[in-house]
Design a protein around this motif. Sequence first.
Motif, PDB file in Angstrom:
ATOM      1  N   UNK A   1       0.831  -1.200   0.000  1.00 55.06           N
ATOM      2  CA  UNK A   1       0.000   0.000   0.000  1.00 55.06           C
ATOM      3  C   UNK A   1       0.867   1.252   0.000  1.00 55.06           C
ATOM      4  N   UNK A   2       0.336   2.333  -0.572  1.00 54.63           N
ATOM      5  CA  UNK A   2       1.044   3.608  -0.445  1.00 54.63           C
ATOM      6  C   UNK A   2       0.857   4.141   0.971  1.00 54.63           C
ATOM      7  N   UNK A   3       1.577   5.205   1.301  1.00 55.24           N
ATOM      8  CA  UNK A   3       1.568   5.697   2.680  1.00 55.24           C
ATOM      9  C   UNK A   3       0.177   6.089   3.160  1.00 55.24           C
ATOM     10  N   UNK A   4      -0.594   6.741   2.317  1.00 51.68           N
ATOM     11  CA  UNK A   4      -1.933   7.161   2.734  1.00 51.68           C
ATOM     12  C   UNK A   4      -2.815   5.965   3.037  1.00 51.68           C
ATOM     13  N   UNK A   5      -2.785   4.968   2.167  1.00 48.98           N
ATOM     14  CA  UNK A   5      -3.636   3.793   2.359  1.00 48.98           C
ATOM     15  C   UNK A   5      -3.202   2.989   3.582  1.00 48.98           C
ATOM     16  N   UNK A   6      -1.877   2.884   3.794  1.00 50.74           N
ATOM     17  CA  UNK A   6      -1.407   2.157   4.975  1.00 50.74           C
ATOM     18  C   UNK A   6      -1.801   2.890   6.248  1.00 50.74           C
ATOM     19  N   UNK A   7      -1.693   4.216   6.255  1.00 53.32           N
ATOM     20  CA  UNK A   7      -2.120   4.984   7.420  1.00 53.32           C
ATOM     21  C   UNK A   7      -3.585   4.756   7.749  1.00 53.32           C
ATOM     22  N   UNK A   8      -4.425   4.697   6.724  1.00 48.40           N
ATOM     23  CA  UNK A   8      -5.852   4.452   6.938  1.00 48.40           C
ATOM     24  C   UNK A   8      -6.093   3.046   7.474  1.00 48.40           C
ATOM     25  N   UNK A   9      -5.329   2.060   6.961  1.00 53.92           N
ATOM     26  CA  UNK A   9      -5.485   0.690   7.436  1.00 53.92           C
ATOM     27  C   UNK A   9      -5.089   0.575   8.908  1.00 53.92           C
ATOM     28  N   UNK A  10      -4.020   1.246   9.285  1.00 51.74           N
ATOM     29  CA  UNK A  10      -3.591   1.239  10.684  1.00 51.74           C
ATOM     30  C   UNK A  10      -4.642   1.909  11.569  1.00 51.74           C
ATOM     31  N   UNK A  11      -5.174   3.002  11.096  1.00 53.43           N
ATOM     32  CA  UNK A  11      -6.191   3.724  11.857  1.00 53.43           C
ATOM     33  C   UNK A  11      -7.410   2.843  12.122  1.00 53.43           C
ATOM     34  N   UNK A  12      -7.845   2.088  11.098  1.00 56.03           N
ATOM     35  CA  UNK A  12      -8.989   1.185  11.286  1.00 56.03           C
ATOM     36  C   UNK A  12      -8.652   0.087  12.283  1.00 56.03           C
ATOM     37  N   UNK A  13      -7.481  -0.504  12.138  1.00 56.86           N
ATOM     38  CA  UNK A  13      -7.104  -1.599  13.031  1.00 56.86           C
ATOM     39  C   UNK A  13      -6.985  -1.120  14.474  1.00 56.86           C
ATOM     40  N   UNK A  14      -6.573   0.135  14.662  1.00 53.80           N
ATOM     41  CA  UNK A  14      -6.413   0.706  16.001  1.00 53.80           C
ATOM     42  C   UNK A  14      -7.701   1.306  16.541  1.00 53.80           C
ATOM     43  N   UNK A  15      -8.809   1.112  15.819  1.00 54.65           N
ATOM     44  CA  UNK A  15     -10.111   1.646  16.243  1.00 54.65           C
ATOM     45  C   UNK A  15     -10.073   3.161  16.403  1.00 54.65           C
ATOM     46  N   UNK A  16      -9.207   3.814  15.651  1.00 51.26           N
ATOM     47  CA  UNK A  16      -9.079   5.276  15.662  1.00 51.26           C
ATOM     48  C   UNK A  16      -8.782   5.834  17.051  1.00 51.26           C
ATOM     49  N   UNK A  17      -8.212   5.017  17.935  1.00 49.26           N
ATOM     50  CA  UNK A  17      -7.971   5.481  19.309  1.00 49.26           C
ATOM     51  C   UNK A  17      -6.946   6.622  19.368  1.00 49.26           C
ATOM     52  N   UNK A  18      -6.068   6.710  18.347  1.00 54.73           N
ATOM     53  CA  UNK A  18      -5.118   7.806  18.307  1.00 54.73           C
ATOM     54  C   UNK A  18      -5.439   8.790  17.186  1.00 54.73           C
ATOM     55  N   UNK A  19      -6.673   8.743  16.716  1.00 53.16           N
ATOM     56  CA  UNK A  19      -7.106   9.684  15.686  1.00 53.16           C
ATOM     57  C   UNK A  19      -6.588   9.312  14.316  1.00 53.16           C
ATOM     58  N   UNK A  20      -6.434  10.318  13.468  1.00 51.64           N
ATOM     59  CA  UNK A  20      -5.960  10.110  12.104  1.00 51.64           C
ATOM     60  C   UNK A  20      -4.491   9.707  12.119  1.00 51.64           C
ATOM     61  N   UNK A  21      -4.162   8.683  11.336  1.00 52.97           N
ATOM     62  CA  UNK A  21      -2.804   8.145  11.287  1.00 52.97           C
ATOM     63  C   UNK A  21      -2.118   8.534   9.976  1.00 52.97           C
ATOM     64  N   UNK A  22      -0.819   8.829  10.072  1.00 50.71           N
ATOM     65  CA  UNK A  22      -0.031   9.131   8.878  1.00 50.71           C
ATOM     66  C   UNK A  22       1.344   8.478   9.003  1.00 50.71           C
ATOM     67  N   UNK A  23       1.768   7.769   7.964  1.00 56.43           N
ATOM     68  CA  UNK A  23       3.092   7.153   7.969  1.00 56.43           C
ATOM     69  C   UNK A  23       4.141   8.265   8.007  1.00 56.43           C
ATOM     70  N   UNK A  24       5.088   8.160   8.960  1.00 62.63           N
ATOM     71  CA  UNK A  24       6.036   9.248   9.196  1.00 62.63           C
ATOM     72  C   UNK A  24       7.462   8.723   9.348  1.00 62.63           C
TER      73      UNK A  24
END
Length: 404
Positions: A240-263
């Motif tokens: 996945x590209x960075x944006x898509x991976x960030x979204x996948x992580x966010x879903x898996x984490x139940x958005x507990x840390x808000x919006x995710x971005x690969x950094x």
Amino acid sequence: MSEDTNTPFEVAVVGAGAAGLAAALAIAREGIPTALVGRHAPVADGRTVALLDGSVRFLEALGAWAAVAPQASPLCTLQIIDDTGSLFRPPPVRFQAAEIGLDAFGWNVESARLVESLRACARTQPNLTLVEADCAGAVAGESAARIALAGGGTVEARLVVGADGGRSPLRAASGLRVRDWTYPQSAITTILAHTRPHRDVSTEFHTRSGPFTLVPLPGGHRSSLVWVAGEGAARRLAALDDDALGQAVERQARAMLGTMRVDGPRGLVPMRGLAVATPVARRLALIGEAAHVFPPIGAQGLNLGLRDAATLRDGVLRAARDGRDPGSRPVLDAYASARRVDTAARTAAVDLLNRSLLTDLLPVDALRGLGLLVMGQLGPLRRLVMREGVLPRLGAPELMRGAR
């Protein structure tokens, strides 16, 4: 420091990763002539290491922690969330460092920064010679071992320390009996930025494909990721590209840390395990992943390797004080005995946890859920588990003991 490899040493450490650097520094600082053989080649793969309290004490003694501390984030709370879908899911369990009298269980730092700090200390450490070359093999003799260097030259030492990684050539050449295995999983590693603060809480989701772990980094809005998934799923996530991976992580984490971005950089690590029947052979002692490999679960890997290094330092120092050969069989046997229980227990615990997540057998789910529930409810048991997780109470190496 010179690089005169014709000088005979008491100890030669092969492998310039964190465990090898720590072992070489710990031994050289006691006035014992030591060589460190290996090239410095850090890999940018988004990996971090959670250094537990005993490991931080060790790094402080070596003079390496001061440069790392400003770039490390404290792990004050550990949270486990069962996300397996099991019928026996316990409520989330939280472990607080303050409950066992610590400010933090440990500190999370990027692996490359830790190696850089240890390397800087090694460059100025008296009694330590850096040999910037790959090891091409070693031959153990009656009174010493000789290490052949790639490109020519040799290093001679009475004890060789194998810190040359999970596929250790020194271990392979020694003839030591090895048990190795693989898991149908890979781990995705990277660094993330997120919109909500982590508040120094490390969160581990237990899923049917393995643990999904978010560990705090400095600044409050960055965390490191270790996402263990089935091999196929891991490859798809890695593509996945960075944006898509960030979204996948966010879903898996139940958005507990808000919006995710690969950094940060990414890695894809195959999951495997390895254990040796004994970590010693003729004039050889193995430490770190040369002696044990298991999945990146529970912050045990490098911490176990640093305990190897600190324990070996204690044995070599005792031998030096008594005028004994550091590569003799009694010294090696004492090291192997000191590391046996700790290594076997950590390897078995990580393997059992990982395998228990991969099965949907109801009795296994029930036992795992009951264990978490009991730890959450029984304070004495919870505190015992926390203390043993941070540092074994029996046989702790000298430089890892005592208050910080």
